[in-house]
Scaffold this motif. Structure first.
Motif, PDB file in Angstrom:
ATOM      1  N   SER A 248      -2.516   8.136   4.862  1.00 50.03           N
ATOM      2  CA  SER A 248      -2.561   6.696   4.665  1.00 50.03           C
ATOM      3  C   SER A 248      -1.151   6.114   4.588  1.00 50.03           C
ATOM      4  O   SER A 248      -0.867   5.065   5.172  1.00 50.03           O
ATOM      5  CB  SER A 248      -3.335   6.363   3.389  1.00 50.03           C
ATOM      6  N   ILE A 249      -0.263   6.791   3.877  1.00 50.18           N
ATOM      7  CA  ILE A 249       1.125   6.325   3.768  1.00 50.18           C
ATOM      8  C   ILE A 249       1.786   6.275   5.138  1.00 50.18           C
ATOM      9  O   ILE A 249       2.443   5.292   5.498  1.00 50.18           O
ATOM     10  CB  ILE A 249       1.921   7.233   2.814  1.00 50.18           C
TER      11      ILE A 249
ATOM     12  N   ASN B 116       0.402   3.871  -2.887  1.00 51.32           N
ATOM     13  CA  ASN B 116      -0.083   5.202  -2.505  1.00 51.32           C
ATOM     14  C   ASN B 116       0.923   6.300  -2.846  1.00 51.32           C
ATOM     15  O   ASN B 116       0.534   7.434  -3.141  1.00 51.32           O
ATOM     16  CB  ASN B 116      -0.411   5.232  -1.016  1.00 51.32           C
ATOM     17  N   GLU B 117       2.205   5.969  -2.815  1.00 52.74           N
ATOM     18  CA  GLU B 117       3.207   6.956  -3.217  1.00 52.74           C
ATOM     19  C   GLU B 117       3.079   7.271  -4.704  1.00 52.74           C
ATOM     20  O   GLU B 117       3.242   8.424  -5.120  1.00 52.74           O
ATOM     21  CB  GLU B 117       4.612   6.444  -2.890  1.00 52.74           C
TER      22      GLU B 117
ATOM     23  N   VAL C 299       0.242   7.038  -6.368  1.00 52.84           N
ATOM     24  CA  VAL C 299      -0.992   7.836  -6.462  1.00 52.84           C
ATOM     25  C   VAL C 299      -0.711   9.280  -6.072  1.00 52.84           C
ATOM     26  O   VAL C 299      -1.209  10.221  -6.708  1.00 52.84           O
ATOM     27  CB  VAL C 299      -2.095   7.237  -5.557  1.00 52.84           C
TER      28      VAL C 299
ATOM     29  N   PHE D 280       0.830  -1.204   0.000  1.00 54.71           N
ATOM     30  CA  PHE D 280       0.000   0.000   0.000  1.00 54.71           C
ATOM     31  C   PHE D 280       0.870   1.262   0.000  1.00 54.71           C
ATOM     32  O   PHE D 280       0.524   2.256  -0.653  1.00 54.71           O
ATOM     33  CB  PHE D 280      -0.925   0.017   1.217  1.00 54.71           C
TER      34      PHE D 280
ATOM     35  N   ILE E 299      -6.835   2.693  -1.111  1.00 56.53           N
ATOM     36  CA  ILE E 299      -5.694   3.179  -0.340  1.00 56.53           C
ATOM     37  C   ILE E 299      -5.568   2.465   1.008  1.00 56.53           C
ATOM     38  O   ILE E 299      -4.538   2.582   1.676  1.00 56.53           O
ATOM     39  CB  ILE E 299      -5.783   4.697  -0.112  1.00 56.53           C
ATOM     40  N   GLU E 300      -6.624   1.780   1.408  1.00 59.74           N
ATOM     41  CA  GLU E 300      -6.620   0.942   2.611  1.00 59.74           C
ATOM     42  C   GLU E 300      -7.401  -0.317   2.268  1.00 59.74           C
ATOM     43  O   GLU E 300      -8.040  -0.395   1.218  1.00 59.74           O
ATOM     44  CB  GLU E 300      -7.292   1.668   3.790  1.00 59.74           C
TER      45      GLU E 300
ATOM     46  N   ILE F 130      -4.061  10.713   1.278  1.00 60.50           N
ATOM     47  CA  ILE F 130      -3.056   9.739   0.857  1.00 60.50           C
ATOM     48  C   ILE F 130      -1.813   9.835   1.734  1.00 60.50           C
ATOM     49  O   ILE F 130      -1.234   8.809   2.137  1.00 60.50           O
ATOM     50  CB  ILE F 130      -2.667   9.956  -0.618  1.00 60.50           C
TER      51      ILE F 130
ATOM     52  N   THR G  47      -9.180   4.134  -6.728  1.00 58.20           N
ATOM     53  CA  THR G  47      -8.059   3.340  -6.232  1.00 58.20           C
ATOM     54  C   THR G  47      -8.292   3.018  -4.762  1.00 58.20           C
ATOM     55  O   THR G  47      -8.935   3.798  -4.038  1.00 58.20           O
ATOM     56  CB  THR G  47      -6.726   4.086  -6.398  1.00 58.20           C
TER      57      THR G  47
ATOM     58  N   ARG H  62      -7.540  14.927  -1.216  1.00 57.46           N
ATOM     59  CA  ARG H  62      -7.079  13.561  -1.497  1.00 57.46           C
ATOM     60  C   ARG H  62      -5.591  13.416  -1.189  1.00 57.46           C
ATOM     61  O   ARG H  62      -5.149  12.385  -0.672  1.00 57.46           O
ATOM     62  CB  ARG H  62      -7.344  13.197  -2.960  1.00 57.46           C
TER      63      ARG H  62
ATOM     64  N   HIS I   6       0.392   3.310   7.097  1.00 52.04           N
ATOM     65  CA  HIS I   6       0.925   2.019   6.648  1.00 52.04           C
ATOM     66  C   HIS I   6       2.388   1.854   7.054  1.00 52.04           C
ATOM     67  O   HIS I   6       2.812   0.741   7.405  1.00 52.04           O
ATOM     68  CB  HIS I   6       0.788   1.904   5.132  1.00 52.04           C
TER      69      HIS I   6
END
Length: 303
Positions: A247-248, A66-67, A69, A62, A167-168, A244, A165, A240, A251
């Protein structure tokens, strides 16, 4: 009297083999840094290790996705900046008294907005929605806008659905608005200006007339609406990006935690392993000497 050393020899040999095994295990731990060479050596903890490694791999996957994205969203932000600048320039142009200058600016705005709507990232069209392999905005000139039937919407060939997409594990987001969502109002305004320019109250080629001024004042409101639509989409893109980035970070923290958890189970205590290795070496030497002495005992020594 008969003296037997068989039992003593067997005991000494067993001690020697056990000491050698303990020395080998300790040496392997020192070399690998792990408590065991494979999952079998962790018994009931093996299942936990497998599950943790799988979860860590998903988190790292992920992070990578995500990077990528996030890179795309940064390019999209540039496209939105181009569109907002084009809309702003068009609004400014409509306030001038020089009709020729205004029409030159309208052409410039069309070219700039067209390029932004058809911008690509890694070979895919950003504003194409789920259809990323086809040009989303097909008009090559303002004349194409005027000739479109039934209206300028016919020049937009993007998919109706936005590209998405994950992301999780349980979170899926839209990647971007479509070309028709952000560009239709702006292109419709350009088309109306071009039609007016070609109509009975045109062309815009000098001092703006009263009839032309009335039209432009009405059209200004439409351009402001177009700008607001683009600006809203750009703000969503920024939101967004923040999502993201969060989210990064999440993770990465999850991956680090799982790595530490697995290490706590797998990694050997190097100080303890070194101590056991030294003790085992000593035990091997003592056991070897004992076994050697017992092997040399003979009845002849007592006769």
């Amino acid at each position: 009297m008969r003296i037997s050393t068989q039992a003593a020899n067997q005991a000494a040999l067993s001690d020697l083999m056990r000491a050698q095994r303990e020395a080998y295990d300790a040496r392997e731990q020192l070399a690998s840094g792990k408590k065991a060479p494979d999952l079998k050596g962790y018994a009931n903890s093996a299942e936990t290790i497998i599950a943790a490694r799988a979860a860590q791999a998903r988190s790292e996957s992920f992070v990578g996705a995500n990077e990528r994205v996030l890179n795309r969203l940064e390019v999209q932000d540039l496209a939105y900046q181009e569109l907002t600048t084009a809309a702003t320039d068009l609004r400014t142009a409509l306030t001038t008294n020089d009709g020729s200058f205004m029409m030159d600016k309208v052409q410039e705005v069309f070219d700039r907005a067209s390029a932004a709507l058809n911008m690509r990232f890694n070979g895919s069209f950003l504003f194409g929605g789920r259809r990323t392999d086809a040009v989303p905005f097909t008009a090559n000139s303002i004349a194409d806008l005027q000739a479109a039937v039934p209206d300028v919407s016919a020049t937009f060939q993007n998919a109706a659905d936005r590209q998405t997409t994950k992301i999780e594990e349980t979170i899926t987001i839209d990647l971007n608005s479509t070309a028709s969502e952000v560009g239709t109002e702006l292109m419709a305004s350009i088309e109306r200006i071009a039609d007016f320019n070609a109509g009975p109250n045109g062309p815009f080629d000098g001092q703006i007339t009263d009839a032309q001024q009335t039209f432009l004042e009405t059209e200004l409101a439409n351009i402001i609406n177009a700008f607001d639509t683009i600006n809203t989409a750009m703000a969503e893109n920024g939101a967004r990006q923040k999502q993201i980035e969060g989210s990064i970070t999440g993770h990465e923290k999850r991956s680090d935690y799982l790595q530490i958890m697995v290490a706590d189970i797998e990694d050997a205590d190097m100080a303890e392993a070194a101590t056991r290795f030294q003790q085992a070496q000593t035990a091997v030497q003592v056991s070897a000497q004992t076994f050697s002495r017992l092997s040399q005992i003979s009845l002849l020594n007592y006769l």
